[in-house]
Enzyme design. Structure first.
Site, PDB file in Angstrom:
ATOM      1  N   ILE A   1       0.831  -1.207   0.000  1.00  7.53           N
ATOM      2  CA  ILE A   1       0.000   0.000   0.000  1.00  7.53           C
ATOM      3  C   ILE A   1       0.862   1.253   0.000  1.00  7.53           C
ATOM      4  O   ILE A   1       0.555   2.244  -0.662  1.00  7.53           O
ATOM      5  CB  ILE A   1      -0.965  -0.021   1.194  1.00  7.53           C
ATOM      6  N   GLU A   2       1.973   1.213   0.726  1.00  3.17           N
ATOM      7  CA  GLU A   2       2.828   2.398   0.829  1.00  3.17           C
ATOM      8  C   GLU A   2       3.511   2.743  -0.497  1.00  3.17           C
ATOM      9  O   GLU A   2       3.483   3.899  -0.926  1.00  3.17           O
ATOM     10  CB  GLU A   2       3.897   2.189   1.910  1.00  3.17           C
ATOM     11  N   THR A   3       4.133   1.756  -1.142  1.00  2.91           N
ATOM     12  CA  THR A   3       4.990   2.077  -2.302  1.00  2.91           C
ATOM     13  C   THR A   3       4.867   1.101  -3.466  1.00  2.91           C
ATOM     14  O   THR A   3       5.697   1.127  -4.373  1.00  2.91           O
ATOM     15  CB  THR A   3       6.473   2.115  -1.885  1.00  2.91           C
TER      16      THR A   3
ATOM     17  N   TYR B   1      -6.788   3.690   6.038  1.00  3.03           N
ATOM     18  CA  TYR B   1      -5.506   2.992   5.876  1.00  3.03           C
ATOM     19  C   TYR B   1      -5.488   1.708   6.702  1.00  3.03           C
ATOM     20  O   TYR B   1      -5.133   0.633   6.197  1.00  3.03           O
ATOM     21  CB  TYR B   1      -4.359   3.901   6.292  1.00  3.03           C
TER      22      TYR B   1
END
Length: 357
Positions: free
Chosen positions: A138-140, A330
């Protein structure tokens, strides 16, 4: 419309235009001053330099030399500025973007490629492999979208040229300089997001100092190029923020706005499940009465344009994820991504042939 009202509105419009012009002029004047005087020479930066020297033990000449190379990032400033008319919060849209099919396929491949490292992290810190994979995904998107902004410029801009959360960013800048002086990263070359986050897990400098781990054993921490370091660091972060081995993360719930208001919408699992259940909340599953929980409310848009709300009950493990990122969207997305990944990883056709890790 009467003539008096037209005149009044005209005066208001002229006044707003004048105030806007003055604000723009002040901003441009500030930018010109910043361009002619380096950060190391600015009066508003000098107290910060003194603090870094005193608290971090970094020589003044080194700090001033680094700051002298900093440049204001107008693009980071623009991207950090909230929209005047933000779109309505929509859990369905957020979830679809976070759990898109392509990202989930990459997650299966990443988990298989690094299965031994993930197993070691899970054994060491108690965090399931799919949770770590979900966060990095999800982050990168597993390192494909880490950001190309020079971190020094971003942190300087947000610390001294952008009023929102300036104290937070000055603290992050101090940690960043300390990391550079210790030789743990190259402060002149380091890149990341427009908010100052770094590497596959998008750690802020303070998180790098507190949680980052040399998990591949090469003698250095590299969150941008070492998947092993990123995996170990994410697991360590969650462990230190209270993750409990073999405890559920999130359960679907039935609740309402009044209950959410009463419980306070925090990020800590601060309420006994027995007390929350007594308010009328129901869950799809079982929790012992003394389990500490947090209620998540997830508004979403309906086909008719109206808004409804989905609810989830999170445990201390959800609270650990919310310390990583305070957004309920998130936290819920990480939990659902991990659940989807467990299902996909169990399918024989989803397992690639890589043997790395």
């Amino acid at each position: 419309m009467t003539a008096d009202r037209k005149g009044a509105m005209s005066r208001i419009t002229r006044r707003q235009l004048l105030l806007g012009t003055l604000a723009l002029a002040c901003s441009q004047s500030h930018a010109r001053r910043s361009a002619t005087v380096g950060y190391e020479g600015r009066e508003d930066v000098r107290p910060f330099i003194d603090t870094v020297i005193a608290e971090q033990g970094i020589p003044r000449k080194w700090v001033e030399k680094i700051l002298a190379s900093g440049r204001r990032s107008s693009q980071a400033e623009r991207l950090m500025t909230p929209s005047v008319t933000p779109p309505p919060r929509d859990w369905t849209r957020y979830r679809a973007r976070a759990l898109d099919e392509g990202r989930l396929r990459e997650a299966v491949a990443f988990q298989h490629a690094h299965r031994r490292t993930l197993a070691r992290a899970s054994e060491t810190f108690g965090v399931p492999a799919e949770i770590v994979v979900a966060i990095i995904g999800i982050e990168t998107v597993f390192g494909r979208v880490m950001g190309t902004f020079r971190t020094l410029d971003v942190l300087l801009t947000l610390a001294f040229d952008y009023p929102r959360r300036s104290a937070f960013y000055r603290e992050e800048l101090a940690h960043f300089l300390a990391l550079g002086h210790q030789g743990r990263l190259d402060v002149l070359r380091q890149t990341g997001s427009f908010a100052g986050a770094i590497g596959l897990p998008q750690f802020m400098p303070s998180s790098i100092r507190r949680y980052a781990l040399d998990f591949d054993g090469d003698g250095r921490v590299d969150l941008a190029r070492s998947a092993a370091d990123a995996i170990g660091s994410v697991a360590r972060y969650l462990h230190r923020e209270g993750w409990q081995r073999d405890r559920p993360v999130m359960l679907e719930a039935i609740a309402n706005e009044a209950i959410a208001e009463r419980l306070g919408r925090g990020i800590a699992a601060a309420h006994d499940w027995a007390d929350v259940a007594e308010l009328g909340v129901r869950i799809d599953g079982y929790l012992s009465p003394d389990t500490k929980v947090v209620l998540l409310d997830l508004p979403y848009l309906q086909d008719d344009g109206g808004t409804n709300v989905a609810y989830r009950i999170g445990t201390v493990n959800m609270a650990a994820i919310l310390h990583y990122n305070r957004s309920y969207f998130y936290g819920a997305a990480v939990a659902e991504f991990a659940a989807a990944l467990r299902t996909l990883a169990a399918e024989p056709q989803a397992t690639p042939g890589s043997t790395a890790g």
